[in-house]
Design a protein around this motif. Sequence first.
Motif, mmCIF file in Angstrom:
data_model
loop_
_atom_site.group_PDB
_atom_site.id
_atom_site.type_symbol
_atom_site.label_atom_id
_atom_site.label_comp_id
_atom_site.label_asym_id
_atom_site.label_seq_id
_atom_site.Cartn_x
_atom_site.Cartn_y
_atom_site.Cartn_z
ATOM 1 N N THR A 23 -84.734 30.518 73.403
ATOM 2 C CA THR A 23 -84.851 30.818 74.831
ATOM 3 C C THR A 23 -83.481 30.734 75.502
ATOM 4 O OG1 THR A 23 -87.114 30.013 74.932
ATOM 5 C CG2 THR A 23 -85.913 30.079 77.008
ATOM 6 N N ALA A 24 -82.751 29.664 75.173
ATOM 7 C CA ALA A 24 -81.437 29.493 75.813
ATOM 8 C C ALA A 24 -80.502 30.643 75.460
ATOM 9 C CB ALA A 24 -80.829 28.157 75.398
ATOM 10 N N HIS A 56 -90.736 31.094 76.367
ATOM 11 C CA HIS A 56 -91.022 29.925 75.527
ATOM 12 C C HIS A 56 -92.162 30.199 74.544
ATOM 13 C CE1 HIS A 56 -91.514 25.810 74.314
ATOM 14 N NE2 HIS A 56 -92.689 25.687 74.889
ATOM 15 N N THR A 97 -83.038 22.720 81.997
ATOM 16 C CA THR A 97 -81.997 23.553 81.387
ATOM 17 C C THR A 97 -80.655 23.279 82.061
ATOM 18 O OG1 THR A 97 -83.577 25.286 80.806
ATOM 19 C CG2 THR A 97 -81.256 25.940 80.982
ATOM 20 N N HIS A 115 -86.573 26.357 71.732
ATOM 21 C CA HIS A 115 -85.760 26.159 72.943
ATOM 22 C C HIS A 115 -84.395 26.838 72.822
ATOM 23 C CE1 HIS A 115 -88.000 22.262 74.380
ATOM 24 N NE2 HIS A 115 -88.673 23.356 74.636
ATOM 25 N N SER A 117 -83.428 24.777 86.138
ATOM 26 C CA SER A 117 -82.059 24.323 85.879
ATOM 27 C C SER A 117 -81.754 23.032 86.614
ATOM 28 C CB SER A 117 -81.066 25.401 86.328
ATOM 29 O OG SER A 117 -81.078 25.497 87.738
ATOM 30 N N ASN A 161 -87.878 27.801 83.095
ATOM 31 C CA ASN A 161 -86.814 27.008 82.474
ATOM 32 C C ASN A 161 -85.899 26.438 83.560
ATOM 33 O OD1 ASN A 161 -87.690 27.841 79.796
ATOM 34 N ND2 ASN A 161 -86.881 29.843 80.419
ATOM 35 N N LYS A 212 -81.224 22.532 76.500
ATOM 36 C CA LYS A 212 -82.470 22.093 77.155
ATOM 37 C C LYS A 212 -82.527 20.584 77.005
ATOM 38 C CE LYS A 212 -85.450 26.006 77.361
ATOM 39 N NZ LYS A 212 -86.787 26.198 77.990
ATOM 40 N N SER A 259 -92.889 24.797 84.902
ATOM 41 C CA SER A 259 -91.488 24.746 85.309
ATOM 42 C C SER A 259 -91.337 24.038 86.650
ATOM 43 C CB SER A 259 -90.915 26.157 85.407
ATOM 44 O OG SER A 259 -90.918 26.756 84.136
ATOM 45 N N HIS A 288 -83.018 34.328 76.218
ATOM 46 C CA HIS A 288 -83.972 34.413 77.332
ATOM 47 C C HIS A 288 -85.361 34.870 76.905
ATOM 48 C CE1 HIS A 288 -80.585 33.555 79.878
ATOM 49 N NE2 HIS A 288 -79.910 34.523 79.270
#
Lengths: 388, 388
Positions: free
Chosen positions: B275-276, B282, B156, B272, B70, B68, B161, B96, B279
């Motif tokens: 996940t955000a 995905h 991210t 998403h 950043s 993910n 996202k 990623s 954590h």
Amino acid sequence: MFNFDFYNPTHIVFGKDRLAELDTLVPKEAKVLITYGGGSAVRSGLIDRVTTALGNRKVEQFGGIEPNPSLETCERAVAFIKENGVDFVLAVGGGSVVDATKLIVMGATYDGPVIEVMKAGVPEVPVEMVPNPLPFGTVMTLPATGSEMNNGAVITYGDGKFPVFSSLVFPKFSMLDPTLTFTLPEKQVKNGVIDTFVHTTEQYLTYPVEGRIQDRFSEGILKTMIEIGKETVENPENYDIRANHVWASTLALNGLIGAGVPQDWATHLIGHELTAAYHLDHGITLAIVLPALLEVKKADKLEKLAQYATRVWHITEGTPEEKADKAIVKTREFFESLGVSTHLKDYGLGTEAIDKIVKQLENHGMVKLGEKRDITLEVTREILTRAL
Amino acid sequence: MFNFDFYNPTHIVFGKDRLAELDTLVPKEAKVLITYGGGSAVRSGLIDRVTTALGNRKVEQFGGIEPNPSLETCERAVAFIKENGVDFVLAVGGGSVVDATKLIVMGATYDGPVIEVMKAGVPEVPVEMVPNPLPFGTVMTLPATGSEMNNGAVITYGDGKFPVFSSLVFPKFSMLDPTLTFTLPEKQVKNGVIDTFVHTTEQYLTYPVEGRIQDRFSEGILKTMIEIGKETVENPENYDIRANHVWASTLALNGLIGAGVPQDWATHLIGHELTAAYHLDHGITLAIVLPALLEVKKADKLEKLAQYATRVWHITEGTPEEKADKAIVKTREFFESLGVSTHLKDYGLGTEAIDKIVKQLENHGMVKLGEKRDITLEVTREILTRAL
């Protein structure tokens, strides 16, 4: 699965009412040559509509590209371009026009006879020989050959057919508007169905190499063509049916289903000789050769034939041999259901044709065909005998 | 079938023992930046092997790209490139690393903050904003995201996202060597199977539009993933199984199966947020959301769900509703069979999570999701309640 490379940069522009977008697809300042075939593209008004879409660009035309396009025609187009100066070529028509255009855009920037480019076409024209072919796009009117999304062409010269490949002759774009194919003669639609079907079997009916995805995609094209084949012939203006026909034709020969798996192509190469010798339509030659070839090569192709029987024709009973037999019968029946005979005799050809075709193959060096290079002239003779 | 454009110029270099070809794939005089993720690419020796294959080229490295990825990481890489001067970027890793690299190559030639490029990413970064991103290629170590053959990325930033698209960030090439994925942690393989599966369902389980070819191709990917899913997890060094996994992952999200058909993506967008917020991997979020979403949207998706039941799961008995129900159960069982739980509670999450996710979706403007834009926040609440 075999190692493979897949590269296909053609931009597909698919659907209804998109001709006006030619104005953004063709470079703004380009002087454009429209290449086309017989008069139907003119009579239908398509050439006029394409010219209108090109706006203020200077536009030239080169018509008269014949089915099974000849080297001589390509040479004339190249001479025209060299004389008139052209920046972009727009092929409007079917596979023959697109095939010819591929050789034309190479010949136009090659400082020598076009025949040299043609003869350098296998495995591919060296990039250093023709580093900068003219860019070109296509507006397709015939779903069949897949030439709109690949980098190959077949050019006729004398009694031979010459494949020509180059990594630099993918169309920049291909506009696939199913409505532009509505007015095709029925015969060409039938041939298109068979061509799409056999392009797929050439890359599928070989031997298993654990190409599961490739097999599923090939089976998807075959099942779709079986579902829609009769309908796209009989109801040419059914948009959705024709749209699936068009897209299947493109995907059957854009490199995808053949990536990482063995390929046959003997049906095409034998068929090409039948066209050269007797002017039979390409699709007809495939319908004649494929069932006979599958009968003769049944043992070698048994695993894939049985898979084809089960997954494509839903034949679940019997030994692998029995399934294969039934699937071959189904294949022949499918072609016949389109009104295309699968026997040489129905085209007035007998044993004399076999001798002639075998001789031609020998002359053209086509003495070991198929995915295992074991279709010798003797095997071809057997195939053609079965096809009588 | 809907009108569509399809364009994908990435050169796929697929198979074993091809790393040495990097020498011909990367421009001769290029100064190369290798981007990668955690230390495994270094520890396995892959970065060294890649560097060796690049011969005498000047090579820099930028590691530490996180799952993910950043915005901040991308900003650091862009600063590095602007300081050091780089001509070509080679992403070595999974989705990623490739996603981050897409934003990095745009940011590197943009005269302003990288966040501006990221925020301009939908529907796509305007060509006039970033006309010349650095060229880049990939060496993939994880079959999952499809990023190796598309022009999209997900970045991210804060608790959000951000999808980023550009027609100019297709990889020039992607090297897909299944053996490079053999040493992946089992968890990542499971996630990759689910990601590939759900990429496909997002483009398939909507409503019928006579996209027969697209449906057949999607069904081909789903059937293949069902066949090989458990095997690719349990026997990671079975080359052919893994090769099919790798190629299926790429084809599930390279634009092909979604061309001309409706697309959903609600499972991904809800996932998403999970996940955000928590954590969760995905792939895990997709396994949680998809079955619940299909249950809630069964009536709207009924025709395609029944087709999915019949063609993919061989469920031939019952009403369309009964077939759909059975297919949803099968889907859930498939994910569970990989050892991935499909319920929020198994990850320690309860009703409080539902409130949080719905709030996040609202904050991110994700208030009408799905192929018909009818998955409102209330519908999402129902989906997440089913997923408890």
